[in-house]
Design a protein around this motif. Structure first.
Motif, PDB file in Angstrom:
ATOM      1  N   GLY A  83       0.812  -1.223   0.000  1.00 52.86           N
ATOM      2  CA  GLY A  83       0.000   0.000   0.000  1.00 52.86           C
ATOM      3  C   GLY A  83       0.837   1.261   0.000  1.00 52.86           C
ATOM      4  O   GLY A  83       0.562   2.201  -0.754  1.00 52.86           O
ATOM      5  N   HIS A  84       1.862   1.303   0.848  1.00 53.03           N
ATOM      6  CA  HIS A  84       2.686   2.517   0.898  1.00 53.03           C
ATOM      7  C   HIS A  84       4.011   2.349   0.155  1.00 53.03           C
ATOM      8  O   HIS A  84       4.867   3.227   0.214  1.00 53.03           O
ATOM      9  N   ALA A  85       4.192   1.212  -0.537  1.00 50.75           N
ATOM     10  CA  ALA A  85       5.364   1.057  -1.414  1.00 50.75           C
ATOM     11  C   ALA A  85       5.028   1.502  -2.840  1.00 50.75           C
ATOM     12  O   ALA A  85       5.864   2.103  -3.524  1.00 50.75           O
ATOM     13  N   LEU A  86       3.809   1.226  -3.279  1.00 50.34           N
ATOM     14  CA  LEU A  86       3.417   1.556  -4.663  1.00 50.34           C
ATOM     15  C   LEU A  86       3.501   3.052  -4.989  1.00 50.34           C
ATOM     16  O   LEU A  86       3.829   3.410  -6.128  1.00 50.34           O
ATOM     17  N   PRO A  87       3.205   3.969  -4.043  1.00 49.38           N
ATOM     18  CA  PRO A  87       3.332   5.388  -4.390  1.00 49.38           C
ATOM     19  C   PRO A  87       4.729   5.775  -4.869  1.00 49.38           C
ATOM     20  O   PRO A  87       4.881   6.785  -5.574  1.00 49.38           O
TER      21      PRO A  87
END
Length: 327
Positions: free
Chosen positions: A263-267
């Motif tokens: 979830g917070h790696a894709l950005p």
């Protein structure tokens, strides 16, 4: 002969003689009774009253079978041809109970409803093909009986399933769902969302390279998902604890762990560092809110305590990542 060769040894229903139709009906009723008894056995420990409902339905199938056998003896004698569902092309199939385990109430009820509808259509078609008056009459009666099985099930449920028993079984089913899916999935989501904060944001602030940060986040998320999944499978086989299939629990834990980390790696696929970091922080807040909501909704954790636990843990890990990254 040619049609039989190309049909893989199966017969068209329309080609069956009346004796063969009766034999098919007898074997089908026997199979259905055994399936209902298997459902009853699978439900008895956790849903004893629903098990009694399926036992009653199995008794009805056995009564149908006895009537069909009596008619076959009257018309064709004692020797019943061996013909089963798999011998007839296009005939409906039944899933053995071990293919649909664990036996949830809604799954079993839906399966039973489909069985009744299929049997109803079979008897209507069979009655249309029958030339003998007694055979046509019996098949027609059985068609009506199968169409009325829903009412029979309701009557049996009214007899065995009191409001208190129904509420107790629904509570047991909800508890099993939570133990098998929600609890392992929540543990995975918490681990994936919180534990990967430090390596991802440490890498982000240390390198300010979005692609490197994404690769670290991807590796951390997948690695954590695999580790958590296997740990869940190996830690408890579910036999004594009653937590359900270890494979299902492992999948729930592993998938949700990976999702929480990604979830917070894709950005960080966004090339601009501060834009990617801002989006990642927003995603972290969404993840933490989702964890809090699940805890309150399914685990009955009070909102204040759930928020305190999740936000405090997430803030500490996030701060650790930033401090290490800026060191």
């Amino acid at each position: 002969m040619i049609s039989r060769f190309f049909s893989g040894g199966r017969r068209d229903f329309s080609s069956l003689s009346e004796q063969e139709v009766l034999a098919l009906a007898i074997s089908s009723e026997e199979d259905d009774a055994r399936i209902y008894l298997a459902y009853a056995d699978g439900l008895r420990e956790e849903y004893p009253q629903s098990a009694r409902v399926f036992e009653g339905m199995a008794e009805e199938e056995n009564e149908h079978r006895a009537r069909l056998i009596a008619l076959h003896k009257k018309r064709f004698g004692d020797r019943i041809p061996l013909i089963r569902r798999e011998h007839v092309r296009g005939y409906y199939e039944r899933k053995p109970d071990w293919l649909v385990r664990p036996l949830g109430l809604e799954k079993v009820r839906a399966q039973a409803a489909a069985m009744e509808a299929q049997a109803h259509r079979f008897y209507l078609k069979a009655a249309q093909q029958a030339q003998d008056a007694d055979t046509r009459a019996l098949l027609g009666e059985l068609a009506l009986a199968e169409s009325g099985h829903e009412r029979t099930a309701e009557a049996l449920a009214a007899e065995h399933l009191t409001e208190e028993a129904r509420a107790e079984e629904e509570h047991t089913e909800r508890r099993q769902f939570i133990l098998t899916y929600v609890q392992p999935g929540l543990a995975g989501l918490m681990d994936g969302s919180v534990s990967t904060l430090a390596p991802i944001f440490a890498t982000a602030f240390a390198t300010q390279d979005t692609w490197t940060t994404f690769l670290v986040g991807l590796a951390a998320s997948i690695g954590a998902g695999i580790s958590m999944g296997f740990t869940e499978v190996a830690s408890d086989d579910g036999v004594i604890s009653g937590r359900g299939s270890p494979i299902k629990r492992g999948l729930a834990t592993g998938i949700m762990t990976t999702v929480g980390g990604l979830g917070h790696a894709l950005p960080y696929l966004i090339p601009h560092f501060w834009t990617a970091t801002t989006v990642a922080i927003i995603v972290v807040f969404i993840e933490l809110w989702a964890i809090t909501w699940i805890q309150n909704r399914y685990m009955e954790t009070p909102w204040n305590r759930a928020i305190f636990q999740v936000v405090l843990g997430g803030a500490l890990v996030f701060a650790a990542g930033m401090l290490i990254g800026n060191a």
